[in-house]
Scaffold this active site. Structure first.
Site, PDB file in Angstrom:
ATOM      1  N   GLY A 185       0.829  -1.214   0.092  1.00 46.80           N
ATOM      2  CA  GLY A 185      -0.094  -0.050  -0.005  1.00 46.80           C
ATOM      3  C   GLY A 185       0.907   1.214   0.028  1.00 46.80           C
ATOM      4  O   GLY A 185       1.962   1.075   0.103  1.00 46.80           O
ATOM      5  N   ASP A 186       0.404   2.585  -0.192  1.00 46.99           N
ATOM      6  CA  ASP A 186       0.757   3.720  -0.150  1.00 46.99           C
ATOM      7  C   ASP A 186       1.916   3.799  -1.287  1.00 46.99           C
ATOM      8  O   ASP A 186       2.981   4.497  -0.944  1.00 46.99           O
ATOM      9  CB  ASP A 186       1.470   3.971   1.284  1.00 46.99           C
ATOM     10  N   LYS A 229      -0.420   5.140  -5.586  1.00 49.26           N
ATOM     11  CA  LYS A 229      -1.786   4.941  -6.659  1.00 49.26           C
ATOM     12  C   LYS A 229      -2.489   6.097  -6.770  1.00 49.26           C
ATOM     13  O   LYS A 229      -3.041   6.281  -8.062  1.00 49.26           O
ATOM     14  CB  LYS A 229      -2.548   3.791  -6.023  1.00 49.26           C
ATOM     15  N   GLY A 230      -2.906   6.932  -5.990  1.00 47.50           N
ATOM     16  CA  GLY A 230      -3.851   8.267  -5.858  1.00 47.50           C
ATOM     17  C   GLY A 230      -3.158   9.170  -7.076  1.00 47.50           C
ATOM     18  O   GLY A 230      -3.601   9.577  -7.832  1.00 47.50           O
ATOM     19  N   GLY A 276      -5.925   5.514   1.796  1.00 43.41           N
ATOM     20  CA  GLY A 276      -5.848   7.137   1.949  1.00 43.41           C
ATOM     21  C   GLY A 276      -4.787   7.438   0.651  1.00 43.41           C
ATOM     22  O   GLY A 276      -3.568   7.017   0.751  1.00 43.41           O
ATOM     23  N   HIS A 277      -5.367   8.020  -0.221  1.00 41.04           N
ATOM     24  CA  HIS A 277      -4.721   8.360  -1.575  1.00 41.04           C
ATOM     25  C   HIS A 277      -4.503   9.878  -1.532  1.00 41.04           C
ATOM     26  O   HIS A 277      -5.462  10.544  -1.701  1.00 41.04           O
ATOM     27  CB  HIS A 277      -5.555   7.914  -2.521  1.00 41.04           C
ATOM     28  N   GLN A 326      -5.156  -0.168  -1.196  1.00 42.94           N
ATOM     29  CA  GLN A 326      -3.960  -1.161  -0.652  1.00 42.94           C
ATOM     30  C   GLN A 326      -2.876  -1.692  -1.631  1.00 42.94           C
ATOM     31  O   GLN A 326      -2.706  -1.155  -2.599  1.00 42.94           O
ATOM     32  CB  GLN A 326      -4.802  -2.355   0.297  1.00 42.94           C
TER      33      GLN A 326
END
Ligand code: GDP
Ligand code: IMO
Ligand code: MG
Length: 422
Positions: free
Chosen positions: A11-12, A15-16, A39-40, A223
């Protein structure tokens, strides 16, 4: 061209930021799994947006964003998120945000169950975000969950919650925790559901119409591959399929609708929460935290940090069918003199190219590293492949060879503009 954008680590990965970057040329962005455990972060100029349930395409006007059936949706959390975005000047209407009526709903008792289960796990605690994700997905699987469609009928919802609470309250009572009451639960989510009502619909025909009309669809993963319930570092995972298959089951679009899969990874590795992390390195963590980087977007927890792990990337590229890599945070390595890359795990004297399944094997795995010279140069202003220092290009080329996919995007800063397209 329809594209899945998935995380390849824990994750993190960014992606956002990548979804926001790609949305400029897309028409629809759909989230298919996870909840507000995600959280993106998207940074555009001096504005920072953190998306939890709302797809990261929302910052572009006239694009359609869809929260798919596979998402677990906390209505109160979503309304707070919408209000925050509106406060930042982002208009949110049923034209740019639709929500699947089949999405399962995170209710207050799911959050309390999440916390109670974490306490009960003792030394086996997962370090969840305590957003009620696990209990909501397990209610879905044991068929005692409520979907948004169920909650639209208040009398039915009340009855269903009553039945569910008969069991859940036994757990709360046994642990000396406050119990829940169906009427109170309904009251706590009523206003949020009213706010969301105009957005809730059968999103599956909407997605199919877009597909048939040749619109470009982005599937935004939440994720990362090693938090996947099947392929991750079980049990230190989340409760959904975070890998490519989840994009289809979570949206109602079939595998034949997918043309490419972009796997997002950092140029190093991070993880939040408990569980194995073979290349974890405290010195790198201190270094990155010292730069003000690598604090969780949802819980604010400092992320654990370490070197790039190709054993993870190789497996994630296989499982997701990655066609293109987006390597983010290359700039995080700018000042390093020497950079390590883990190419295999040594477990009991034997080298393994793929991650093990056994919990104890993870704990015994030692990283086998190859060393790369750093570039000791600020890359944040680079805008093309040729702008990158030679050692950085060599690092990325080697990464692609080892992982078995081409690098198509490189991130050299958090801003939308700090993305190199190859
Ligand atoms: P996500 O959950 O995969 O969307 O990633 P997060 O937003 O939780 O974490 C990624 C962090 O890295 C965020 O703070 C982003 O702003 C930041 N970020 C993304 N790409 C880059 C990059 O290429 N360089 C730098 N410096 N930061 C980046
Ligand atoms: P994005 O989409 C990083 C981690 C939690 C915990 C484990 C299980 O921003 O990449 P959960 O609350 O899902 O039951 O927690 O998964 N986790 C994440 N770590 N990024 C995320 O999302 C995460 N979502 C969950 O820290 O270890
Ligand atoms: Mg995140």
């Amino acid at each position: 061209m329809n594209t899945i954008v998935n995380g390849l680590q824990w994750g993190d990965e960014g992606k956002g930021k990548i979804v926001d970057f790609l949305t400029e040329s897309a028409d629809v962005v759909v989230r298919g799994q996870g909840g507000n455990n995600a959280g993106h972060t998207v940074i555009v100029g001096d504005r920072k947006y953190v998306l939890h349930l709302v797809p990261s395409g929302i910052l572009w006007p006239d694009k359609r964003n869809i929260i798919g059936n596979g998402v677990v949706l906390d209505p109160v959390g979503l309304v707070e998120e919408i209000e925050t975005l509106e406060g930042q000047g982002v208009a949110i209407t049923p034209d740019n945000l639709l929500i699947s009526d089949r999405a399962h709903v995170v209710l207050p008792y799911h959050r309390d169950l999440d916390a109670a289960q974490e306490e009960a796990r003792g030394k086996f605690a997962i370090g969840t975000t305590r957003r009620g994700i696990g209990p909501t997905y397990s209610d879905k699987a044991t068929r005692c969950g409520l979907r948004l469609a169920d909650l639209m009928d208040a009398d039915l919802a009340h009855e269903l919650i009553d039945v569910r609470l008969a069991e859940a309250n036994q757990i709360f009572t046994a642990r000396g925790l406050p119990t829940h009451d169906a009427a109170e639960v309904m009251k706590r989510v009523a206003a949020a559901l009213e706010r969301l009502r105009p957005h809730i619909t059968n999103t599956i025909p909407v997605l199919h119409e877009a597909w048939q009309a040749g619109k470009e669809i982005l599937f935004e993963g939440a994720q990362g591959s090693f938090l996947d319930i099947d392929f991750g570092t079980y049990p230190f995972v989340t409760s959904s399929n975070t890998t490519a298959g989840g994009a289809c089951t979570g949206s109602g679009l079939p595998p034949t609708a997918v043309d490419r899969v972009i796997g997002v990874c950092k140029a190093y590795t991070t993880r939040v929460g408990e569980g194995p992390f073979v290349t974890e390195n405290e010195e790198i963590g201190d270094y990155l935290h010292g730069l003000g980087r690598e604090f969780g977007a949802t819980t604010g927890r400092p992320r654990r940090c370490g070197w790039l792990d190709i054993v993870l990337l190789r497996f994630a590229c296989m499982v997701n069918g990655v066609t293109d890599l987006a390597v983010t945070n290359l700039d995080g390595l700018d000042e390093r003199e020497e950079i390590q890359v883990c190419t295999s795990y040594r477990i009991d004297g034997i080298e393994h190219p793929f991650p093990p399944a056994e919990r104890e094997a993870w704990n015994r795995a030692e990283p086998v590293y190859e060393s790369h010279p750093g570039w000791r140069q600020d890359t944040s202003a680079c805008r093309t492949w040729d702008d990158l220092p030679e050692a950085a290009r060599a690092y990325l080329t080697r990464l692609a060879t080892l992982a078995g996919a081409r690098v198509s995007y490189v991130g050299i800063g958090p801003d939308r503009a700090q993305t190199i397209l190859l």
